[in-house]
Write a protein that holds these residues in place. Structure first.
Motif, PDB file in Angstrom:
ATOM      1  N   THR A  64      10.973   7.461 -37.292  1.00  0.00           N
ATOM      2  CA  THR A  64      11.023   5.782 -36.675  1.00  0.00           C
ATOM      3  C   THR A  64      10.673   7.086 -35.271  1.00  0.00           C
ATOM      4  OG1 THR A  64      12.906   4.918 -37.188  1.00  0.00           O
ATOM      5  CG2 THR A  64      11.865   4.354 -35.315  1.00  0.00           C
ATOM      6  N   VAL A  65      11.562   8.334 -35.125  1.00  0.00           N
ATOM      7  CA  VAL A  65      10.898   8.681 -33.476  1.00  0.00           C
ATOM      8  C   VAL A  65       9.638   9.655 -33.691  1.00  0.00           C
ATOM      9  CG1 VAL A  65      11.975  11.019 -32.715  1.00  0.00           C
ATOM     10  CG2 VAL A  65      14.350   8.851 -33.398  1.00  0.00           C
ATOM     11  N   GLU A  66       9.948  10.375 -35.372  1.00  0.00           N
ATOM     12  CA  GLU A  66       8.173  10.628 -35.586  1.00  0.00           C
ATOM     13  C   GLU A  66       7.589   9.758 -35.291  1.00  0.00           C
ATOM     14  OE1 GLU A  66       6.343  12.436 -39.740  1.00  0.00           O
ATOM     15  OE2 GLU A  66       8.833  12.951 -39.870  1.00  0.00           O
ATOM     16  N   GLU A  67       7.215   8.350 -35.886  1.00  0.00           N
ATOM     17  CA  GLU A  67       5.881   7.566 -35.585  1.00  0.00           C
ATOM     18  C   GLU A  67       6.095   7.428 -34.074  1.00  0.00           C
ATOM     19  OE1 GLU A  67       3.607   6.745 -37.904  1.00  0.00           O
ATOM     20  OE2 GLU A  67       4.832   7.268 -39.135  1.00  0.00           O
ATOM     21  N   PHE A  68       7.254   7.306 -33.553  1.00  0.00           N
ATOM     22  CA  PHE A  68       6.960   6.577 -31.971  1.00  0.00           C
ATOM     23  C   PHE A  68       6.096   8.083 -31.542  1.00  0.00           C
ATOM     24  CE2 PHE A  68       9.394   6.728 -28.194  1.00  0.00           C
ATOM     25  CZ  PHE A  68       9.700   4.819 -27.622  1.00  0.00           C
ATOM     26  N   LEU A  69       6.190   9.354 -31.449  1.00  0.00           N
ATOM     27  CA  LEU A  69       5.783  10.677 -30.579  1.00  0.00           C
ATOM     28  C   LEU A  69       4.934  10.808 -31.428  1.00  0.00           C
ATOM     29  CD1 LEU A  69       9.354  12.727 -31.015  1.00  0.00           C
ATOM     30  CD2 LEU A  69       8.657  11.990 -28.592  1.00  0.00           C
ATOM     31  N   LYS A  70       4.473  10.380 -32.404  1.00  0.00           N
ATOM     32  CA  LYS A  70       3.021  10.524 -33.056  1.00  0.00           C
ATOM     33  C   LYS A  70       2.266   9.574 -32.489  1.00  0.00           C
ATOM     34  CE  LYS A  70       3.588  12.640 -37.436  1.00  0.00           C
ATOM     35  NZ  LYS A  70       3.498  12.304 -38.617  1.00  0.00           N
ATOM     36  N   MET A  71       2.437   7.739 -31.575  1.00  0.00           N
ATOM     37  CA  MET A  71       1.868   7.144 -31.362  1.00  0.00           C
ATOM     38  C   MET A  71       1.845   7.632 -29.432  1.00  0.00           C
ATOM     39  SD  MET A  71       0.338   4.201 -30.720  1.00  0.00           S
ATOM     40  CE  MET A  71       0.415   3.591 -32.245  1.00  0.00           C
ATOM     41  N   ALA A  72       2.996   8.291 -29.563  1.00  0.00           N
ATOM     42  CA  ALA A  72       3.102   8.550 -27.586  1.00  0.00           C
ATOM     43  C   ALA A  72       1.265   8.867 -27.399  1.00  0.00           C
ATOM     44  CB  ALA A  72       4.005   8.733 -26.941  1.00  0.00           C
ATOM     45  N   SER A  73       1.844  10.715 -28.895  1.00  0.00           N
ATOM     46  CA  SER A  73       0.573  11.317 -28.213  1.00  0.00           C
ATOM     47  C   SER A  73      -0.943  11.157 -27.957  1.00  0.00           C
ATOM     48  CB  SER A  73       1.024  12.848 -29.535  1.00  0.00           C
ATOM     49  OG  SER A  73       0.770  12.365 -30.661  1.00  0.00           O
ATOM     50  N   SER A  74      -1.032   9.846 -29.046  1.00  0.00           N
ATOM     51  CA  SER A  74      -2.210   9.814 -28.803  1.00  0.00           C
ATOM     52  C   SER A  74      -2.669   9.256 -27.291  1.00  0.00           C
ATOM     53  CB  SER A  74      -2.534   8.389 -29.634  1.00  0.00           C
ATOM     54  OG  SER A  74      -1.292   7.026 -28.961  1.00  0.00           O
ATOM     55  N   LYS A  75      -2.252   8.657 -26.005  1.00  0.00           N
ATOM     56  CA  LYS A  75      -2.620   8.349 -25.066  1.00  0.00           C
ATOM     57  C   LYS A  75      -2.107   9.565 -24.500  1.00  0.00           C
ATOM     58  CE  LYS A  75      -3.141   3.828 -26.234  1.00  0.00           C
ATOM     59  NZ  LYS A  75      -3.446   2.701 -25.580  1.00  0.00           N
ATOM     60  N   ARG A  76      -0.560  10.255 -24.331  1.00  0.00           N
ATOM     61  CA  ARG A  76       0.058  11.311 -23.845  1.00  0.00           C
ATOM     62  C   ARG A  76       0.038  12.758 -23.964  1.00  0.00           C
ATOM     63  NH1 ARG A  76      -0.052   6.743 -21.416  1.00  0.00           N
ATOM     64  NH2 ARG A  76       1.034   5.904 -20.466  1.00  0.00           N
ATOM     65  N   LYS A  77      -0.003  13.504 -23.546  1.00  0.00           N
ATOM     66  CA  LYS A  77       0.033  14.926 -23.743  1.00  0.00           C
ATOM     67  C   LYS A  77       1.873  15.569 -23.248  1.00  0.00           C
ATOM     68  CE  LYS A  77      -1.756  19.646 -23.236  1.00  0.00           C
ATOM     69  NZ  LYS A  77      -1.697  19.636 -25.589  1.00  0.00           N
ATOM     70  N   PHE A  78       2.576  15.753 -24.104  1.00  0.00           N
ATOM     71  CA  PHE A  78       4.137  16.507 -23.961  1.00  0.00           C
ATOM     72  C   PHE A  78       4.888  17.473 -24.855  1.00  0.00           C
ATOM     73  CE2 PHE A  78       3.615  12.654 -26.554  1.00  0.00           C
ATOM     74  CZ  PHE A  78       4.232  12.779 -27.419  1.00  0.00           C
ATOM     75  N   HIS A  79       5.794  18.293 -24.241  1.00  0.00           N
ATOM     76  CA  HIS A  79       6.212  19.040 -24.839  1.00  0.00           C
ATOM     77  C   HIS A  79       7.892  17.815 -25.744  1.00  0.00           C
ATOM     78  CE1 HIS A  79       6.597  23.258 -25.844  1.00  0.00           C
ATOM     79  NE2 HIS A  79       7.796  22.849 -26.233  1.00  0.00           N
ATOM     80  N   VAL A  80       7.602  18.469 -27.775  1.00  0.00           N
ATOM     81  CA  VAL A  80       9.018  17.848 -27.833  1.00  0.00           C
ATOM     82  C   VAL A  80       9.966  19.442 -27.925  1.00  0.00           C
ATOM     83  CG1 VAL A  80       9.879  16.729 -29.803  1.00  0.00           C
ATOM     84  CG2 VAL A  80       7.944  15.956 -28.241  1.00  0.00           C
ATOM     85  N   LEU A  81      11.035  19.452 -27.911  1.00  0.00           N
ATOM     86  CA  LEU A  81      11.991  20.767 -28.464  1.00  0.00           C
ATOM     87  C   LEU A  81      13.002  20.172 -29.683  1.00  0.00           C
ATOM     88  CD1 LEU A  81      13.167  21.771 -24.382  1.00  0.00           C
ATOM     89  CD2 LEU A  81      11.241  22.464 -26.032  1.00  0.00           C
ATOM     90  N   VAL A  82      12.821  20.635 -30.407  1.00  0.00           N
ATOM     91  CA  VAL A  82      13.506  19.945 -31.853  1.00  0.00           C
ATOM     92  C   VAL A  82      14.926  21.534 -32.273  1.00  0.00           C
ATOM     93  CG1 VAL A  82      13.510  18.990 -33.886  1.00  0.00           C
ATOM     94  CG2 VAL A  82      11.161  18.664 -32.170  1.00  0.00           C
ATOM     95  N   ALA A  83      16.542  20.024 -31.674  1.00  0.00           N
ATOM     96  CA  ALA A  83      16.868  20.965 -32.233  1.00  0.00           C
ATOM     97  C   ALA A  83      16.959  21.327 -34.092  1.00  0.00           C
ATOM     98  CB  ALA A  83      18.650  20.434 -31.895  1.00  0.00           C
TER      99      ALA A  83
END
Length: 359
Positions: free
Chosen positions: A177-196
């Motif tokens: 769910t989070v993976e799909e959420f971030l991938k969709m956001a990346s189509s219009k936004r540029k951001f950085h993700v920190l993954v533990a």
């Protein structure tokens, strides 16, 4: 219950016991598919008969794997549908009967009385037969199946409302769910993700890899560095295994640490989850929702001398209190933890919050 249906129940029970079927989404889909067969292929003439049949099947599935709370959630949703469809059919029947003898419409007070009497009813009222009940119930249950199929689509479509350009996002483990959420956001936004990294399962490594493949700037960090870098983070986005009635989470081990660090630094915590993960159960015993994995991943057998002196537990899930969560993003929109009680009322009947022995 027919022999064919009973065989299908046995097959699913065996898969759940052997953990051949894991993950909330897969378990929910399999449970709903089985219940559609149970409703359509068995002989029942009264709604009360069907309620007992579905409840008995649900009890067997829950006992096969009590930690998969999605099983009970789906069973309760179906029981709620059965009750609602029966009430609608009975109300329609009474309305037709009254129209033959009354030309004066019901008063507001009498309508309110009927509404309250239906809301407070129990299974004893579900004893009358209805000719169209079977087809109506099957259609409503299929609508739940459509809802499950479109959950990721509905959640990720809200991504651009919550993630902004140049933000630093932190997450833990791998949640589809989070993976799909971030991938969709990346189509219009540029951001950085920190993954533990989520030791000892290291699911965070898989998450970081998948985000990188999608063109998202992702950095994997050790779990021990979460608190140190939290002050630079704009938002924490989490997935979850289940959401309890008080708004608490049953999520992958390490989530509590991240949520607590976020609260210390006043960083908002957002949870992406489908409503099928919302359970009417309360965390009276937090350990009852957990799974203990092989401790070899934490302390190997080669450390023989040390193993004789310590007791090692490797819990797979954490319980996260609702005060650590700021917002739930569901397939029906965003909700604060305080609103979950309303969603429980809308989706589950109070009679089904616990499965009592059948009379």
């Amino acid at each position: 219950m027919s022999k064919g249906t009973n065989d299908l129940v046995d097959i699913l029970v065996a898969k759940l016991k052997r953990r051949q079927l894991v993950g909330s989404s897969a378990v929910a889909q399999a449970t709903l598919k089985l219940l559609i067969v149970v409703i359509s292929k068995n002989n029942w003439s009264k709604a009360n008969d069907l309620l007992n049949l579905v409840r008995s099947v649900g009890q067997r599935l829950i006992e096969a794997n009590p930690t998969e709370l999605a099983i009970g959630n789906i069973v309760r949703r179906v029981l709620h549908v059965i009750r609602e469809e029966f009430r609608d059919a009975e109300a329609s029947s009474k309305s037709d009967d009254n129209s033959e003898f009354q030309s004066v419409p019901l008063t507001t007070s009498s309508s309110m009385y009927n509404l309250l009497s239906e809301t407070g009813s129990d299974d004893k009222e579900f004893t009358h037969a209805s000719s169209n009940l079977r087809s109506d119930i099957i259609q409503e249950v299929r609508d739940i199946r459509i809802e499950l199929d479109t959950i990721y689509e509905n959640i990720k479509n809200q991504a651009t409302n919550h993630i902004h350009s140049n933000e630093i996002i932190m997450t833990i483990g791998r949640s589809r769910t989070v993976e799909e959420f971030l991938k969709m956001a990346s189509s219009k936004r540029k951001f950085h993700v920190l993954v533990a990294e989520t030791a000892p399962s290291y699911l965070g490594q898989q998450m970081a890899l998948e985000l990188s493949k999608a063109g998202i700037e992702a950095t994997m960090i050790p779990d021990s560095a979460v608190f140190a870098v939290m002050s630079r983070v704009n938002k924490v986005i989490l997935g979850t295994h289940a959401v309890l009635a008080n708004g608490g989470l049953v999520a992958i081990s390490g989530t509590h640490m991240m949520a607590a660090a976020a609260k210390h630094h006043s960083i908002p915590v957002v949870v992406c989850t489908g409503l099928y993960k919302l359970s009417p159960l309360y965390p009276h015993d937090e350990d009852s929702f957990n799974v203990v994995m092989n401790p070899d991943a934490v302390l190997g057998f080669e450390e023989g001398d040390l193993m004789e002196k310590v007791i090692v537990t490797n819990p797979y899930y954490d319980y996260v209190s609702p005060e650590f969560v700021n917002l739930f993003i569901t397939n029906q929109g965003g909700h604060p933890p305080s609103y979950l009680y309303r969603l429980i009322v809308e989706n589950y009947d109070p009679n089904d919050h616990t499965f009592d022995p059948l009379a």
